[in-house]
Design an enzyme around this catalytic site. Structure first.
Site, PDB file in Angstrom:
ATOM      1  N   ASP A 103       0.861  -1.177   0.000  1.00 39.81           N
ATOM      2  CA  ASP A 103       0.000   0.000   0.000  1.00 39.81           C
ATOM      3  C   ASP A 103       0.904   1.237   0.000  1.00 39.81           C
ATOM      4  O   ASP A 103       1.610   1.491   0.981  1.00 39.81           O
ATOM      5  CB  ASP A 103      -0.897  -0.024   1.243  1.00 39.81           C
ATOM      6  CG  ASP A 103      -1.940   1.098   1.255  1.00 39.81           C
ATOM      7  OD1 ASP A 103      -1.734   2.100   0.536  1.00 39.81           O
ATOM      8  OD2 ASP A 103      -2.926   0.971   1.999  1.00 39.81           O
ATOM      9  N   HIS A 104       0.853   2.000  -1.084  1.00 38.52           N
ATOM     10  CA  HIS A 104       1.775   3.125  -1.235  1.00 38.52           C
ATOM     11  C   HIS A 104       1.449   4.279  -0.282  1.00 38.52           C
ATOM     12  O   HIS A 104       2.222   5.230  -0.155  1.00 38.52           O
ATOM     13  CB  HIS A 104       1.755   3.628  -2.681  1.00 38.52           C
ATOM     14  CG  HIS A 104       3.095   4.078  -3.176  1.00 38.52           C
ATOM     15  ND1 HIS A 104       4.108   4.469  -2.335  1.00 38.52           N
ATOM     16  CD2 HIS A 104       3.595   4.217  -4.431  1.00 38.52           C
ATOM     17  CE1 HIS A 104       5.167   4.821  -3.030  1.00 38.52           C
ATOM     18  NE2 HIS A 104       4.886   4.671  -4.312  1.00 38.52           N
TER      19      HIS A 104
END
Length: 451
Positions: free
Chosen positions: A421-422
């Protein structure tokens, strides 16, 4: 008196369940804790034990029907008088229905008798009259006209396997006899379907029940209801894909040293019983690497406006089952040694394949691993389980030419695919985590340096 059993809460967040099959029928005598039915939630198949000893009065749902938690499921005629509302309750003793997974105190001194199996000449209710090659597809209007036939003995995963293979369990039962049908039986029947034995068994079964012949009239398309694990997985993947910004990075690593380590452990009688495989080493490397990259062991709490970092690792291990993909968790995996991790993985896999994974084992999870290498796949772009910030796909180990100490040599290599998850993890952190995992696989001794 009539006592009703309502569908209990089968796990946190589960609001409904589908009746897979009934194991009792109206008019049948049941014992305390005897299994009444198998129901399928979005997470697992669960057996429901009877909270009463008595006679089945009514089934409130048919096989294939979805029932909400708290709704009436089955009614019993139990021995006893109707309770007197005017009588004081202080001295009254009344057995309460037990929760799923908890035993109830027997009300009689005798041992519960095993329910006798019925022959084809017996009469039963509509919901168990049909041969359950595909219990979800049964239509009450059609079932009512079918003759009563003995239900083939099998487990829910095997029934699903037979359904996908287009094999009628009744025909398999005609060949193998009165025992529990396995996947091997289905494969064997499918491979010898054109043999004399297969034809004679099929013809015999059709003579006993002409309705079975309808299975030969194959439609040009098959429509399967979206239910259970498949429905839950689809919703979760859509939620994850459109909520968390996914990034995937790949790294191919020389794992020859790990393969040699595993070979030596298998030859050691002390370690041989643990059956340690590459996945266990990867799982241990992940636990070590997460200690250096906490963002990959975290949760984005949008409502609270916080990032929740976990000080423990509940490691999800993706398992492909006959009901679909599930991800049971190894609780506090960071506390386990290599042997303990291997044992936990094996236990999770055996339970999942048997269709016995409890809903509680699928709750939570802080990081997940998907072993796509068992299918001969090298790499992929795994989708994050909702609420997690990282998932690692483990590719197949290939023996191929590789640069080693300035020369070309045959080496064992593996590709790792990390999705994250950036919002919580930037590219540098993701790359460092993947490098840490790879370093352990390339040189298992490096595990002593991580922490």
């Amino acid at each position: 008196m009539i006592a009703e059993f309502r569908l209990p809460d089968l796990g946190e967040g589960l609001t409904e369940a589908e009746v897979v099959q009934w194991l009792v029928a109206p008019g049948e005598q049941v014992a305390l804790n005897q299994t009444l039915a198998e129901v399928e939630t979005a997470k697992a198949v669960v057996e429901l034990p009877s909270p009463y000893e008595g006679t089945v009065a009514e089934l409130h749902a048919d096989a294939g029907e979805t029932v909400a938690v708290g709704s009436p499921l089955i009614a019993f005629e139990v021995v006893g008088e109707e309770p007197d509302a005017s009588a004081p309750s202080a001295g009254a003793e009344r057995a309460e229905p037990n929760l799923v997974g908890y035993g109830a105190a027997p009300s009689t001194s005798g041992r519960p008798a095993r329910r006798a199996r019925r022959t084809g000449a017996s009469t039963r209710a509509v919901d168990v009259a049909v041969i359950e090659a595909a219990p979800h597809d049964a239509s009450p209007s059609v079932v009512a006209e079918l003759p009563v036939v003995e239900r083939p003995r099998s487990t829910p995963p095997v029934r699903a396997y037979a359904k996908r293979a287009g094999v009628d369990l009744a025909l398999v039962a005609a060949v193998v006899g009165d025992r529990v049908i396995t996947r091997a039986d289905i494969d064997s029947f499918a491979s010898t379907g054109g043999s004399a034995e297969g034809r004679s068994a099929a013809e015999h079964a059709r003579e006993a029940s002409p309705a079975l012949g309808a299975t030969e009239d194959r439609a040009r398309e098959v429509r399967l209801p979206i239910r259970g694990v498949r429905k839950h997985t689809a919703a979760a993947m859509v939620e994850s894909a459109f909520t968390a910004p996914h990034v995937t990075v790949f790294h191919t690593v020389d794992v020859t040293a790990t393969v040699e380590l595993l070979d030596s452990l298998r030859a050691d009688r002390v370690w041989a019983e643990h059956r340690i495989g590459p996945l266990a080493v990867v799982a241990k490397a992940v636990c070590l690497a997460l200690g250096r990259t906490p963002g990959l062991n975290a949760h984005w709490d949008e409502a609270a406006g916080e990032i929740v970092q976990y000080r423990y690792v509940d490691l999800g291990i993706a398992a492909a089952t006959e009901r679909g993909l599930i991800v049971p968790n190894i609780r506090d995996a960071e506390r386990l040694g290599l042997g303990g991790v291997a044992d936990a993985i094996r236990d999770l896999a055996d339970t999942a394949r048997a269709g016995k994974t409890a809903p509680a084992e699928l709750q939570g999870g802080t990081f997940s691993i998907s072993n796509i290498g068992v299918f001969g796949i090298d790499a992929g772009t795994p989708i994050l389980p909702p609420g997690q910030s990282g998932i690692l796909a483990v590719g197949a180990i290939r023996r191929q030419p590789w640069e080693h100490r300035g020369e070309t040599a045959l080496r064992d290599v593996m590709t790792l695919s990390l999705s994250f998850d950036h919002r919580l993890v930037d590219g540098a952190e993701g790359a460092r985590f993947l490098r840490d995992v790879a370093d352990v696989l390339q040189e298992p001794g490096r595990a002593m340096l991580l922490g």
